[in-house]
Design an enzyme around this catalytic site. Sequence first.
Site, PDB file in Angstrom:
ATOM      1  CG  ASP A   1     -10.532   1.143 -20.764  1.00  0.00           C
ATOM      2  OD1 ASP A   1      -9.522   0.663 -21.292  1.00  0.00           O
ATOM      3  OD2 ASP A   1     -10.600   2.322 -20.353  1.00  0.00           O
ATOM      4  CG  HIS A   2      -7.403   0.149 -18.036  1.00  0.00           C
ATOM      5  ND1 HIS A   2      -6.062  -0.126 -18.141  1.00  0.00           N
ATOM      6  CD2 HIS A   2      -7.617   1.274 -18.764  1.00  0.00           C
ATOM      7  CE1 HIS A   2      -5.487   0.803 -18.903  1.00  0.00           C
ATOM      8  NE2 HIS A   2      -6.408   1.647 -19.300  1.00  0.00           N
TER       9      HIS A   2
ATOM     10  N   GLY B   1      -5.138  10.732 -18.468  1.00  0.00           N
ATOM     11  CA  GLY B   1      -5.482  12.021 -17.876  1.00  0.00           C
ATOM     12  C   GLY B   1      -5.124  13.205 -18.754  1.00  0.00           C
TER      13      GLY B   1
ATOM     14  CG  ASN C   1      -8.012   2.709 -25.112  1.00  0.00           C
ATOM     15  OD1 ASN C   1      -8.259   2.148 -26.178  1.00  0.00           O
ATOM     16  ND2 ASN C   1      -7.988   2.077 -23.959  1.00  0.00           N
TER      17      ASN C   1
HETATM   18  P1  13P Z   1      -6.886   9.446 -21.972  1.00  0.00           P
HETATM   19  O1  13P Z   1      -6.871   9.789 -20.514  1.00  0.00           O
HETATM   20  O2  13P Z   1      -5.694  10.000 -22.674  1.00  0.00           O
HETATM   21  O3  13P Z   1      -8.159   9.820 -22.647  1.00  0.00           O
HETATM   22  O4  13P Z   1      -6.736   7.837 -22.075  1.00  0.00           O
HETATM   23  C1  13P Z   1      -7.880   7.027 -21.932  1.00  0.00           C
HETATM   24  C2  13P Z   1      -7.539   5.577 -21.816  1.00  0.00           C
HETATM   25  O5  13P Z   1      -6.432   5.118 -22.073  1.00  0.00           O
HETATM   26  C3  13P Z   1      -8.629   4.684 -21.371  1.00  0.00           C
HETATM   27  O6  13P Z   1      -8.194   3.375 -21.243  1.00  0.00           O
HETATM   28  O1  G3H Z   2      -8.119   4.262 -17.959  1.00  0.00           O
HETATM   29  C1  G3H Z   2      -8.613   5.325 -17.716  1.00  0.00           C
HETATM   30  C2  G3H Z   2      -9.918   5.695 -18.254  1.00  0.00           C
HETATM   31  O2  G3H Z   2      -9.898   7.079 -18.531  1.00  0.00           O
HETATM   32  C3  G3H Z   2     -11.042   5.311 -17.335  1.00  0.00           C
HETATM   33  O3  G3H Z   2     -11.047   6.111 -16.194  1.00  0.00           O
HETATM   34  O4  G3H Z   2     -11.285   4.495 -14.323  1.00  0.00           O
HETATM   35  O5  G3H Z   2     -11.905   6.904 -14.046  1.00  0.00           O
HETATM   36  O6  G3H Z   2     -13.318   5.390 -15.431  1.00  0.00           O
HETATM   37  P1  G3H Z   2     -11.934   5.683 -14.915  1.00  0.00           P
HETATM   38 ZN    ZN Z   3      -6.195   3.179 -20.597  1.00  0.00          ZN
END
Ligand code: 13P
Ligand code: G3H
Ligand code: ZN
Length: 307
Positions: free
Chosen positions: A81-82, A180, A252
């Site tokens: 993720d990201h 968030g 997500n």
């Molecule tokens: P939320 O903070 O809405 O759960 O989004 C999570 C997210 O986009 C993780 O990549």
């Molecule tokens: O993109 C946001 C997700 O909630 C992941 O959060 O980078 O704190 O693990 P994090």
């Molecule tokens: Zn995200």
Amino acid sequence: MLVSGKDILIPAFERRYAVGAFNVNNLEILQAIIEAAVAERSPVIVQTSEGAIAYAGMEELVEMITVAANEHDIPVVLHLDHGKNLEVVEQALDSGYTSVMYDGSALPFEENAANTKRVVEKAHAKGIWVEAELGALRGVEDFVSVAERDATFTDPKEARAFVQATHCDALAVAVGTSHGAYKFKGEAQLDFARLAKIHEMVTIPLVLHGASGIPHELIEKAEAHGGEFGEAQGVPDEAIKKAIALGIAKINIDSDLRLAFTAGLRVTLDEKPAEFDPRKILAGAKELITKVVRAKIQLFGSSGKAY
Ligand code: 13P
Ligand code: G3H
Ligand code: ZN
């Protein structure tokens, strides 16, 4: 069993349901997600952020998730993720992830496209699916002017050019959600007209980040046991359904799991002040996450879609 991103997302996109992508940071969260997906007979995406990797270790997370995925006969994707750091993305491509997100959304278009293209070439050579992002995640009411909003949200024409230039497999779009627990100051608002245009211009599955619902029941439960969440607000269920109808195939969710974990933990610690076995303390948190994930799977329409 562990499968590639395309095995889960192409059927979802074609049949107009979405698959939940849930963030994992530890064993209990993983167990809760897998239990929920197995109970719903649903495909599921388990994802780890760079933050999760810094917290738990990439190798540790990959081993844990791969073992858990292969113990069950539902399709599970292990997704990064990201991935903003290209070194982490490349490490993920070599470490057992079956899908990665390269997130160059903070970079200028050309640089984001060039980096995404490089990641796609390397990933596709290994049969790994790639999600990219264009636009920045911000709430609609964060903007003073329409021009400012246009400059920040995903532009449909740019989205088409980006997908053509990079050959990415899925595209994360900015249409008013944000990460968030505090997503909207007033009424929840998403730019559905923009999403519809992007869906028209781009033929690949779209991804909705920042999609947590921040359910009132969880806030109330946590607050009844000492939590303080003020004006927390998430994306309403109806908006999620509308987004799926407009091409969103991956959704997500992290904040709702964090909230469930926190609420469950607070209840147990409050109600059982003498308990000090971590396994028993975490049981309520895990149970609540499983409940939340099952509700998401039902909302997204992926129940019974395991094949
Ligand atoms: P939320 O903070 O809405 O759960 O989004 C999570 C997210 O986009 C993780 O990549
Ligand atoms: O993109 C946001 C997700 O909630 C992941 O959060 O980078 O704190 O693990 P994090
Ligand atoms: Zn995200």
